[in-house]
Write an enzyme that holds these catalytic residues in place. Structure first.
Site, PDB file in Angstrom:
ATOM      1  N   SER A  38       4.921   0.058  -1.222  1.00 52.66           N
ATOM      2  CA  SER A  38       3.867   1.066  -1.144  1.00 52.66           C
ATOM      3  C   SER A  38       3.231   1.240  -2.513  1.00 52.66           C
ATOM      4  O   SER A  38       3.383   0.389  -3.385  1.00 52.66           O
ATOM      5  CB  SER A  38       4.418   2.381  -0.607  1.00 52.66           C
ATOM      6  OG  SER A  38       3.354   3.250  -0.244  1.00 52.66           O
ATOM      7  N   ASN A  39       2.506   2.327  -2.706  1.00 50.34           N
ATOM      8  CA  ASN A  39       1.874   2.609  -3.996  1.00 50.34           C
ATOM      9  C   ASN A  39       1.839   4.113  -4.226  1.00 50.34           C
ATOM     10  O   ASN A  39       2.197   4.892  -3.346  1.00 50.34           O
ATOM     11  CB  ASN A  39       0.476   1.986  -4.062  1.00 50.34           C
ATOM     12  CG  ASN A  39      -0.435   2.555  -2.997  1.00 50.34           C
ATOM     13  OD1 ASN A  39      -0.764   3.737  -3.014  1.00 50.34           O
ATOM     14  ND2 ASN A  39      -0.836   1.720  -2.050  1.00 50.34           N
ATOM     15  N   TYR A  40       1.426   4.510  -5.422  1.00 51.46           N
ATOM     16  CA  TYR A  40       1.551   5.905  -5.841  1.00 51.46           C
ATOM     17  C   TYR A  40       0.467   6.835  -5.303  1.00 51.46           C
ATOM     18  O   TYR A  40       0.403   7.988  -5.703  1.00 51.46           O
ATOM     19  CB  TYR A  40       1.596   5.981  -7.369  1.00 51.46           C
ATOM     20  CG  TYR A  40       2.822   5.338  -7.943  1.00 51.46           C
ATOM     21  CD1 TYR A  40       4.058   5.966  -7.862  1.00 51.46           C
ATOM     22  CD2 TYR A  40       2.762   4.092  -8.549  1.00 51.46           C
ATOM     23  CE1 TYR A  40       5.204   5.363  -8.379  1.00 51.46           C
ATOM     24  CE2 TYR A  40       3.901   3.488  -9.068  1.00 51.46           C
ATOM     25  CZ  TYR A  40       5.111   4.131  -8.986  1.00 51.46           C
ATOM     26  OH  TYR A  40       6.241   3.541  -9.488  1.00 51.46           O
ATOM     27  N   ALA A 105      -5.522   3.822  -0.619  1.00 57.63           N
ATOM     28  CA  ALA A 105      -4.995   2.730  -1.445  1.00 57.63           C
ATOM     29  C   ALA A 105      -4.251   1.792  -0.503  1.00 57.63           C
ATOM     30  O   ALA A 105      -3.042   1.884  -0.322  1.00 57.63           O
ATOM     31  CB  ALA A 105      -4.074   3.279  -2.516  1.00 57.63           C
TER      32      ALA A 105
ATOM     33  N   VAL B  34       0.681   0.368 -10.189  1.00 56.39           N
ATOM     34  CA  VAL B  34       0.345   1.167  -9.008  1.00 56.39           C
ATOM     35  C   VAL B  34       1.237   0.916  -7.781  1.00 56.39           C
ATOM     36  O   VAL B  34       1.300   1.755  -6.888  1.00 56.39           O
ATOM     37  CB  VAL B  34      -1.143   0.998  -8.587  1.00 56.39           C
ATOM     38  CG1 VAL B  34      -2.064   1.449  -9.716  1.00 56.39           C
ATOM     39  CG2 VAL B  34      -1.466  -0.428  -8.182  1.00 56.39           C
TER      40      VAL B  34
END
Lengths: 232, 232
Positions: A38-40, A105, B34
């Site tokens: 995943s991502n932030y 995102a 990220v």
């Protein structure tokens, strides 16, 4: 709460004939039944845009990856997990909208072969094979009945270069770029700073709370939308 | 809240001379600035055990990965992100404890080379090279001054087999195993069902709210701890 209510009540409903389709949050790409990539992204920016668009009178469809914040009241919330699910929903809803905001995102890559059982850690090393996901905003821009399209570019270097490249290559109307490497703005922060690029101009939205940024951004998007609609 | 307060107040403080060091939640392994690899652990089970141990009078150190829940009042909270950080903190605090509970879903692998800038999606395919992380609970069990050690096994198949193997191979005192493939229990659920294995016995804790499971588990762990302490 009374203050919010009042300012909402008196806000100019300048988007009342528009339908905004907004993607927000991260996606999760499964590795096996327990692990994922995943991502932030917290979803805060996309949710703030949804809130600002609703306040301005728009109908809002919010297609959201897994986040820990509540959707603004009055929006149509479509919850997804993976990039593939977000692609399906975005391509379904975007043609119904006047405006498409690709704020999510979305994972660029997914795992080639998702393991059905939890992968055991038998080896010192492991290779994870990834394949590229479909490009949501680029494919929305290929639709015959495409809406006005705003992309996002979260970059850590050469921000203007990548943003302008993405705008042109993907055939977008606007792109909002931010530097996610800067502390205190962007991913998971309550604040953000953006630069909005069109083929004709470049507008700085300086560091502020995401609600403030969203209010300015929604107004700027609408100005560019109206300028495009009234062009010969 | 009054009910909680009262039951807390009158709970038997049978752990008042003990110090429990508990790991909880997932870890996040960075891919680039990220993106990351993580897992579906919510931290609820570990936090519920911390709460139950505090109620029973223990001193509690809670070493936690990124979660969206609040730590129980009265515990010492140590926040970490990566498996490597959790390893450092666990090996620091575990020797001070009477009991070590490895409830966190620690990433087995980390990314071999973390990219300093956001990886561009230039290629259709991408290979992610992973290397094995150090095994926290196994290394705690190798300490000269090791506490009483409880591991967890979140499995999707052959649960008893993997749990018993892990208990023996890692030299643990107890292992709590659950089937994370079953809907409505385990990862991200409010409920859980566990089987507790020691070298001598096997105890089922049937499906219930994680707070109920935690209360039973804390009592069972203490019984095994006392049995071990009083052995010749």
């Amino acid at each position: 709460e009374l203050v919010t209510l009042s300012s909402d009540f008196f806000a100019d409903k300048y988007l009342q004939d528009q339908h905004w389709v907004i993607t927000a949050g991260p996606t999760r790409e499964a590795i096996d039944p327990v692990r994922y990539i995943s991502n932030y992204s917290s979803g805060k920016m996309g949710y703030a845009i949804a809130h600002a668009a609703l306040r301005a009178g728009a109908k809002v469809t919010l297609i959201s990856g897994p986040v820990n914040i509540s959707a603004p009241r009055g929006c149509e919330l479509i919850e997804v997990t993976s990039a593939e699910q977000m692609y399906q929903q975005a391509l379904t809803y975007a043609p119904q909208g006047t405006t498409f905001i690709a704020c999510a995102a979305v994972a660029d890559y997914r795992v080639a072969d998702i393991a059905k059982e939890k992968i055991k850690k038998d080896n010192e090393h492991m290779q994870l094979s990834l394949v590229k996901n479909q490009d949501i905003v680029a494919d929305v821009a290929k639709l015959a009945n495409k809406p006005f399209i705003v992309g996002f570019a979260a970059e850590t270097q050469n921000i203007a270069h990548y943003a302008r490249g993405k705008l042109k290559r993907k055939n977008l109307d606007l792109i909002a770029a931010n530097d996610v490497a800067k502390a205190g703005q962007g991913f998971n922060s309550d604040d953000n700073a953006l630069t909005l690029y069109s083929a004709f101009d470049e507008i700085e939205i300086p560091l502020a709370n995401k609600q403030v940024i969203a209010t300015k951004l929604v107004s700027l998007i609408n100005q560019h939308y109206l300028a495009k609609s009234t062009k010969p």
